[in-house]
Enzyme design. Structure first.
Site, PDB file in Angstrom:
ATOM      1  N   ARG A 133       5.222   2.669   9.088  1.00  0.00           N
ATOM      2  CA  ARG A 133       5.098   3.742   8.055  1.00  0.00           C
ATOM      3  C   ARG A 133       6.138   4.925   8.662  1.00  0.00           C
ATOM      4  O   ARG A 133       6.064   5.669   9.523  1.00  0.00           O
ATOM      5  CB  ARG A 133       3.718   4.336   8.286  1.00  0.00           C
ATOM      6  N   ASP A 188       0.858  -1.385   0.151  1.00  0.00           N
ATOM      7  CA  ASP A 188      -0.010  -0.070   0.100  1.00  0.00           C
ATOM      8  C   ASP A 188       0.672   1.201   0.025  1.00  0.00           C
ATOM      9  O   ASP A 188       1.696   1.486   0.842  1.00  0.00           O
ATOM     10  CB  ASP A 188      -0.891   0.025   1.243  1.00  0.00           C
ATOM     11  N   GLN A 191      -3.449  -2.572  12.938  1.00  0.00           N
ATOM     12  CA  GLN A 191      -4.871  -2.168  12.249  1.00  0.00           C
ATOM     13  C   GLN A 191      -5.718  -3.712  12.193  1.00  0.00           C
ATOM     14  O   GLN A 191      -5.053  -4.831  11.987  1.00  0.00           O
ATOM     15  CB  GLN A 191      -4.923  -1.651  10.787  1.00  0.00           C
ATOM     16  N   ASP A 205     -13.666   8.096   5.184  1.00  0.00           N
ATOM     17  CA  ASP A 205     -12.966   7.749   6.457  1.00  0.00           C
ATOM     18  C   ASP A 205     -14.341   7.996   7.453  1.00  0.00           C
ATOM     19  O   ASP A 205     -15.114   8.937   7.398  1.00  0.00           O
ATOM     20  CB  ASP A 205     -12.087   8.894   6.588  1.00  0.00           C
ATOM     21  N   SER A 226     -10.189   3.942   7.622  1.00  0.00           N
ATOM     22  CA  SER A 226     -10.355   4.394   5.952  1.00  0.00           C
ATOM     23  C   SER A 226     -10.847   3.261   5.553  1.00  0.00           C
ATOM     24  O   SER A 226     -10.466   2.107   5.688  1.00  0.00           O
ATOM     25  CB  SER A 226      -9.043   4.912   5.471  1.00  0.00           C
ATOM     26  N   GLU A 263      -9.293  10.164  13.540  1.00  0.00           N
ATOM     27  CA  GLU A 263      -9.556   9.160  12.473  1.00  0.00           C
ATOM     28  C   GLU A 263      -9.473   7.944  12.879  1.00  0.00           C
ATOM     29  O   GLU A 263      -8.506   7.513  13.541  1.00  0.00           O
ATOM     30  CB  GLU A 263      -8.671   9.505  11.298  1.00  0.00           C
TER      31      GLU A 263
END
Length: 375
Positions: free
Chosen positions: A133, A74, A148, A276, A292, A289
């Site tokens: 990340r 991704d 996640q 989102d 997504s 947030e």
């Protein structure tokens, strides 16, 4: 006017002077460190069990690394600003070497896995995904280490519409609301009048709607204004270029469908079958947030979005060829941030209170002065 272009690269803050100003004053955790760990795992198991029940998913294993040539990593956005960690595997003295990448998310891999596992429409998978990340700014809700619940569900061609997206979001939202109540039953200290519970229903708005409401504000400021009035929203169509010439946020062109034309409640033309989940965090007093997600690109949407972003060269990769040649199942999927969700439900001021990662000394010093103890 605020700079809208500078607001597209992600939701981070940007510097530690600003971070120190926005972290809450007079903060005190509602749970002890020991009870926090108990609550993390109770909440984790509750969400996994009930998410699988709500969407007909099964838990499966998920990769930490992928073959660079597969094209399944991704890229998170489409401007090339967030690149994965890559390394060379010499293997048998370079006779059969490989180049691998640490995953940034399992978005594309999951769709391949649906085919490998023989998932039929209406069936799906859920993963306990771990990623790195490296290009995030490390603030109160961003970490280099990412966890996640990455999930994916095969779907019928006739479910490629807005109603199916909203139905799926509402099912996920109920799981989050039920988890909050479950944790408060077991840890009564989490019931605090300063921190209202999540609303029973989530509000759906298109990115076009939000821009119309706050036309002069950049994306993060639009979301902040919106969430102060409506504490839980699903913003639809993230990635489509809006009337001001910018997308609501940069979004990769090769996983979610953000280009298909849809209609708002009042019949106006809008775009996108992704979005989102955003909530107002009453501890940090900021936008927050949680997820997504979206209906994934079919062959038509993939070509359209790659053409719009000048990325047709990606069609050389096996993953992208499999979509245009109709070899992969149509699907809907997303990622729910585990630490983000735990931070919200356990009323924490910093992501580092619920997840173990690396943090710079300046951040740890700022947090210590504010009675925030990062792991």
């Amino acid at each position: 006017m605020p700079d809208k272009r500078a607001d597209l690269a992600g939701p981070g803050i940007g510097d530690y002077v600003e971070l120190e100003k926005i972290l809450p004053q007079d903060y005190s955790s509602l749970l002890s460190p020991k009870d926090t760990q108990k609550a993390i795992f109770l909440g984790k198991h509750f969400i996994e069990e009930h998410l699988c029940q709500a969407l007909n998913l099964m838990m499966v294993t998920v990769p930490l690394i992928v073959d660079t040539t597969s094209g399944v990593n991704d890229m998170l956005d489409r401007d090339g600003s967030r690149t994965p960690i890559q390394f060379h595997i010499a293997n048998d003295q370079e006779h059969h070497p490989m180049d691998a990448q640490v995953v940034q998310a399992a978005t594309k891999w999951k769709r391949v896995a649906l085919k490998q596992l023989g998932m039929l429409p209406g069936e799906g998978l859920c993963t306990d995904m771990r990623a790195v990340r490296k290009d995030y700014f490390l603030d109160h809700d961003h970490s280099v280490y990412v966890d996640q619940w990455d999930w994916e569900r095969a779907m019928h061609f006739y479910e490629h519409d807005l109603d199916f997206l909203k139905q799926t979001v509402s099912s996920i939202w109920k799981v989050l609301v039920d988890t909050e109540e479950f944790l408060q039953d077991r840890f009564p200290a989490l019931k605090d009048k300063r921190y209202p519970n999540l609303p029973k229903r989530i509000t759906f708005l298109h990115a076009e709607d939000v821009l119309d409401m706050y036309p002069d504000l950049p994306r993060k400021q639009r979301e902040t204004k919106l969430l102060q009035e409506c504490p839980a929203v699903f913003i639809i169509g993230i990635g489509w270029t809006l009337n001001d010439g910018y997308p609501h946020e940069m979004r990769a062109a090769d996983y979610d469908d953000w280009s298909t034309e849809t209609r708002s409640i009042d019949g106006r033309p809008c775009h996108g079958l992704n979005g989102d989940i955003l909530v107002w965090n009453h501890v940090t007093k900021r936008r927050h947030e949680l997820s997504s997600m979206g209906i994934r690109v079919n062959a038509e949407a993939l070509r359209k979005q790659l053409r719009a972003t000048d990325q047709l060269h990606l069609l050389q990769y096996p993953y992208h060829r499999a979509i245009v040649e109709h070899e992969l199942p149509l699907s809907i999927g997303g990622g729910i941030g585990q630490a983000r969700t735990q931070m919200l439900l356990l009323r924490k001021a910093h992501l580092g209170e619920v997840t173990v990662s690396v943090w710079p000394e300046i951040l740890k010093e700022i947090c210590a002065k504010k009675n925030i103890h990062v792991l």
